[in-house]
Enzyme design. Sequence first.
Site, short mmCIF file in Angstrom:
data_model
loop_
_atom_site.label_atom_id
_atom_site.label_comp_id
_atom_site.label_asym_id
_atom_site.label_seq_id
_atom_site.Cartn_x
_atom_site.Cartn_y
_atom_site.Cartn_z
CG HIS A 1 -56.85 14.80 -17.25
ND1 HIS A 1 -56.91 13.44 -17.44
CD2 HIS A 1 -55.90 14.89 -16.02
CE1 HIS A 1 -56.28 13.02 -16.46
NE2 HIS A 1 -55.68 13.45 -15.60
CG ASP B 1 -50.35 11.13 -15.33
OD1 ASP B 1 -49.83 12.40 -15.14
OD2 ASP B 1 -51.39 11.06 -14.38
CG HIS C 1 -54.42 10.65 -12.68
ND1 HIS C 1 -53.37 11.54 -12.19
CD2 HIS C 1 -55.16 10.28 -11.58
CE1 HIS C 1 -53.30 11.58 -11.07
NE2 HIS C 1 -54.63 10.86 -10.36
CG ASP D 1 -49.09 11.69 -11.51
OD1 ASP D 1 -48.96 10.69 -12.45
OD2 ASP D 1 -50.40 12.22 -11.87
#
Length: 357
Positions: A173, A210, A212, A294
Site C-alpha cells: 500500500h 493479498d 487488499h 489475509d
Amino acid sequence: MSDEADFLYVGGSSDRPAARELRHGSFTRRAAIAGAASLVAFGARAATPKTLCVSHPAMLDHDPGPGHPDRPARLQAVSSALSDARFASLARAEAPIASRDALLRVHAAAHLARLEQLAPKEGHTQIDADVVMNAATLDAAMRAAGGAVFAVDAVMGNSARNAFVATRPPGHHARENAPMGFCFFNNAAIAARYAIAAHGAGRVAIVDFDVHHGNGVQEIFWSEKNVLYCSTHQTPHYPGTGSVSETGAHDNIVNAPLRKGDGGGEFREALKARILPRLDAFAPDVVILCAGFDAHVHDPLGGLRFVREDFRDVTLRVMEIAARRCGGRIVSLLEGGYTPIDLANSVAAHVGALMEA
C-alpha cells in the site's frame, strides 16, 4: 482434512484457540543465530540451494501497540512454522538495512526524511488511523525493504532458485510520497526497480494475492511498460482501488477482483481467466509475489474464504510459468495475514511449494 491439520505450534498442538500467541523473544532469537550460521553455509555451498528464507529478529520490535492487527505475533508464528524439520533444507539469511539508493528508486526523498523525523525515541507516533511507528519501526521497515533487495540479489545471481522474505511491516500500500495501510516502504516496488537497475531485468512481473488491492504498487508502475502488476483481491474493500477497468498506461495492470464470500474456486477461475495468461505472455525475467494471506477464511480483515491449499495452489501455478519463462526466479514477499496460526499454516504451504522447484 482441516486447514490446520499439520501445523506444529511450540507444543506440537494444532488447536486453533481464538487468541493464542507465541511469547516474544526466546525462539526467534535462537532462530536468528541459526539463520546467521546458515548464511555462512549458504555462501559456501557448491550446490545452489533451491529456496532462501530471509528474515530478521528486529522485525519483532516494530510494535504499533495493543489492538493493531500487524502485531509481532504474526512473524513469531511464521518463524515457528518454518522451524519445523520439513524446512530444514531452507537456506536462511538475515535481512540487511536497505540502502538509500534502493529506497529512493521508488520513494521521494521527502518521504524518507519525514519518516526519519517522525520516528519516536520512545512511545508511539500515529501517522494516520492505521499507520503507527514506535522506536523500532523505521529499522524494521528498512530491513523489510533490504530483505527484498537481498532476495533479488540471490535469485538474480543464481545463488538461490527462489526466495521467501518473512518480514514486517508489509509494503504494497505504500505510495511514493506516503505510508499507508500498515506499510511504510513499498517492498515489491523496491525489489522490482532494483532487479531492473542492478541486474538488468528487462521485464518484471508482480503478482499480488493479498485480500487488499496493492494500490501503491499499481500507482508506482502505472506508466511503466516493463513492469506487469497482476492482482486478485476482494472488492468492494479497502483501499477502494483495483477495478477491472484500471489497466495502466501500457495495459500493464491486470486486476481480477473477487467478491466477499468467494473461495478457492473463484480464485482459481480468476487466475486462469485473467492473471496467468497475462503473466505467461509477458515472459518476465523475474516474478515478485506480494504474498498476502489475509484472504484466508478466518482472517479478521477480509471476507474471502481461502484455505491453506489455495495458497499452495497459486504458488505452484506461478512456479510453472516462472520455470518456463525465467528459470524459476521468484521472490516472494510477506504482506498481510492477521490471525497468527492461520498465517503460519498458509506460509508453510506456500514455502513448502516453493521448495519443490
